[in-house]
Write a protein that holds these residues in place. Structure first.
Motif, PDB file in Angstrom:
ATOM      1  N   PRO A   1      -5.476  -6.336 -50.350  1.00  0.00           N
ATOM      2  CA  PRO A   1      -4.987  -7.714 -50.422  1.00  0.00           C
ATOM      3  C   PRO A   1      -5.624  -8.599 -49.356  1.00  0.00           C
ATOM      4  N   ALA A   2      -5.851  -9.868 -49.731  1.00  0.00           N
ATOM      5  CA  ALA A   2      -6.350 -10.843 -48.754  1.00  0.00           C
ATOM      6  C   ALA A   2      -5.467 -12.074 -48.863  1.00  0.00           C
ATOM      7  N   TYR A   3      -5.209 -12.698 -47.724  1.00  0.00           N
ATOM      8  CA  TYR A   3      -4.324 -13.858 -47.723  1.00  0.00           C
ATOM      9  C   TYR A   3      -5.039 -15.136 -47.306  1.00  0.00           C
TER      10      TYR A   3
ATOM     11  N   ASN B   1     -14.239   2.006 -57.865  1.00  0.00           N
ATOM     12  CA  ASN B   1     -13.944   0.604 -57.557  1.00  0.00           C
ATOM     13  C   ASN B   1     -12.794   0.461 -56.578  1.00  0.00           C
ATOM     14  N   THR B   2     -12.988  -0.389 -55.580  1.00  0.00           N
ATOM     15  CA  THR B   2     -11.904  -0.835 -54.715  1.00  0.00           C
ATOM     16  C   THR B   2     -11.912  -2.353 -54.837  1.00  0.00           C
ATOM     17  N   VAL B   3     -10.738  -2.916 -55.120  1.00  0.00           N
ATOM     18  CA  VAL B   3     -10.687  -4.307 -55.555  1.00  0.00           C
ATOM     19  C   VAL B   3      -9.975  -5.201 -54.542  1.00  0.00           C
ATOM     20  N   ALA B   4     -10.688  -6.153 -53.987  1.00  0.00           N
ATOM     21  CA  ALA B   4     -10.066  -7.151 -53.117  1.00  0.00           C
ATOM     22  C   ALA B   4      -9.356  -8.157 -54.012  1.00  0.00           C
ATOM     23  N   ILE B   5      -8.124  -8.518 -53.653  1.00  0.00           N
ATOM     24  CA  ILE B   5      -7.384  -9.479 -54.484  1.00  0.00           C
ATOM     25  C   ILE B   5      -6.895 -10.645 -53.636  1.00  0.00           C
ATOM     26  N   TYR B   6      -7.001 -11.831 -54.232  1.00  0.00           N
ATOM     27  CA  TYR B   6      -6.553 -13.031 -53.536  1.00  0.00           C
ATOM     28  C   TYR B   6      -5.949 -14.010 -54.534  1.00  0.00           C
ATOM     29  N   ASN B   7      -4.843 -14.603 -54.129  1.00  0.00           N
ATOM     30  CA  ASN B   7      -4.232 -15.655 -54.944  1.00  0.00           C
ATOM     31  C   ASN B   7      -3.804 -16.773 -54.011  1.00  0.00           C
ATOM     32  N   ARG B   8      -3.813 -18.000 -54.533  1.00  0.00           N
ATOM     33  CA  ARG B   8      -3.495 -19.168 -53.708  1.00  0.00           C
ATOM     34  C   ARG B   8      -2.104 -19.018 -53.064  1.00  0.00           C
TER      35      ARG B   8
END
Ligand code: 6PG
Length: 480
Positions: free
Chosen positions: A53-55, A27-34
């Motif tokens: 990380p995604a922004y 697993n490779t996990v893309a993460i995003y938070n407001r």
């Protein structure tokens, strides 16, 4: 596009789930938070994890391999709709959006319908196990379209709790809102289980004068037998805890007003609409409400109880009675909960395997217990069992426990100790097994004041008595 799964919403549940996902091979996990702080914090705290990380939502979508799969972990409600909207704008047909929050199943049905229009798959997934479970292995109850399970199944199986027989605690529950429906009933059963344990504690304490620490030992002992469960285990821990500030048992300094976030009430509201008597869950939910009205409790405190103090003659015998009453009432609570799932499945057109549900609750979730194996056995033997508690194992337990159960309810009633879950479970047991119920009289009353008609035991048809006339009986239209 390197990530095979993404998580949106990085509060505790979301970050723990993201860490759990990242810890599993492949697993490779893309993460995003407001807000980007939470994303950066998670990255800084866990440099070992395979995070991307995604922004922005665009970046998030670009970092995910197709079909894109994202799990939303935000507080249930309007926030969920906003995130779904944003994701549908950047995702493509065939991609999968999973809502892992505690959503109301009717919201999930609505969302699934709306998202389906875009060609994207929407999956409402109940996730149980709290923060710890999210990190180490929760019990997962996904609904949504069958085809999403091909992609989602292996990912969810990789992070779910593992039952003692090695099976992961996740299964495709059914279409659209089925997963959230089942999670809702899980929480309702959780309420009943907790209230029953609380009543058992209260009766033992007031009947025997034992201290919370001594009662902790009793629960720890019970946890080695047929009552073995996470909730019994943590009850012993809570009862043993001493308050550092006062030196008193913690349970004695906690304000006795129970909170609720609403899933118990949903279970009861839904059961009322479906006409399913989940009386144990309802009483547990109402017991929390009753506790949370201090002004009413203060006003009512002057009302009299029984004259004599309550103290049982034989503490050990009483404790054993309470144990049996607890087990019997627990059987009723689960029987009622599974009845609600059965009725919900029929109403909403879900093909839910009740045995599979009991199996995925064996580990990871709050109501995890050995006991669930017995439920799985019962449904394996008789898949269309009309009343779970009539399965041989449960029927035997009820047969051997009912005398103790009655003694406990009598003792509680005479002592003026509220035991709504114990007594309502017993009332359900006696009601459902009765040859004849006074419902016949209720039908007579309804016919008297509203010409609501009745059926007869001795011939087909629908009848009405001319109550305000000569009181003869006529055949009538069926009005229910
Ligand atoms: C779980 C729990 C979880 C949460 C409850 C608490 O399965 O992990 O049920 O969902 O702790 O919502 O509910 P109350 O706040 O209503 O007691």
């Amino acid at each position: 596009a390197v990530a095979n799964i993404g998580v949106v919403g990085l509060a505790v549940m979301g970050s723990n789930l993201a860490r759990n996902l990242a810890s599993r091979e492949g697993n490779t996990v893309a993460i995003y938070n407001r807000s980007r702080e939470k994303t950066d914090q998670l990255l800084a705290d866990h440099p070992e994890a395979q995070f991307v990380p995604a922004y922005s939502y665009e970046e998030f979508a670009a970092s995910l391999a197709k079909p894109r799969t994202a799990i939303i972990m935000v507080k249930a409600g309007a926030g969920t709709d906003a995130v779904i909207q944003a994701l549908t704008e950047v995702f493509e047909p065939g991609d999968i959006i999973v809502d892992g929050g505690n959503a109301l199943f009717t919201d999930t049905i609505r969302r699934e319908k709306a998202v389906r229009e875009t060609g994207i798959n929407f999956v409402g997934a109940g996730i149980s196990g709290g923060e710890e479970g999210a990190l180490t292995g929760p019990s997962i109850m996904p609904g949504g379209p069958e085809e999403s399970w091909v992609t989602l199944g292996p990912i969810l199986r990789s992070i779910a709790a593992v039952a003692p027989d090695g099976e992961p605690c996740v299964t495709h529950v059914g279409t659209d809102g089925a997963g959230h429906f089942v999670k809702m009933v899980h929480n309702g059963i959780e309420y009943a289980d907790m209230q029953l344990i609380a009543e058992a504690y209260d009766l033992i304490r007031r009947g025997t004068g034992k201290t919370p620490a001594e009662i902790a030992d009793i629960f720890a002992e019970w946890n080695t037998g047929e009552l073995e469960s996470y909730l019994i285990e943590i009850t012993a821990e809570v009862l043993r805890q001493v308050d550092a500030a006062t030196g008193r048992p913690l349970v004695d300094v906690i304000l006795d007003q129970a909170g609720a976030k609403g899933t118990g009430a949903w279970t009861v509201q839904t059961a009322l609409s479906l006409g399913v008597p989940v009386s144990g869950i309802a009483e547990a939910t109402f017991a929390r409400s009753l506790s949370s009205h201090p002004e009413q409790r203060e006003a009512a405190a002057s009302l009299p109880g029984p004259d004599e103090d309550f103290r049982v003659a034989d503490a050990d015998a009483f404790i054993e009675d309470v144990r049996q009453a607890l087990f019997a009432s627990k059987i009723v609570a689960y029987s009622q909960g599974f009845d609600e799932i059965r009725a919900g499945a029929a109403e909403y057109g879900w093909n839910i395997d009740l045995g599979a549900i009991s199996k995925i609750w064996r580990a990871g979730c709050i109501i995890r217990a050995q006991f669930l194996n017995r439920i799985a056995d019962a449904y394996a033997e008789t898949p269309d069992l009309p009343v779970l508690m009539t399965a041989p194992y449960f029927a035997e337990a009820l047969t051997s426990g009912q005398a103790a159960w009655r003694r406990v309810v009598v003792a509680a009633t005479q002592a003026g100790i509220p035991s709504p879950a114990f007594s309502s479970s017993l009332a359900y047991y006696d009601g459902i097994r009765a040859d004849r119920l006074p419902a016949a009289l209720v039908q007579g009353q309804r016919d008297f004041f509203g010409a609501h008609t009745y059926k007869r035991i001795d011939k087909p048809g629908t009848f009405h008595t001319l109550w305000s006339g000569d009181r003869t009986e006529i055949e009538a239209e069926d009005t229910h």
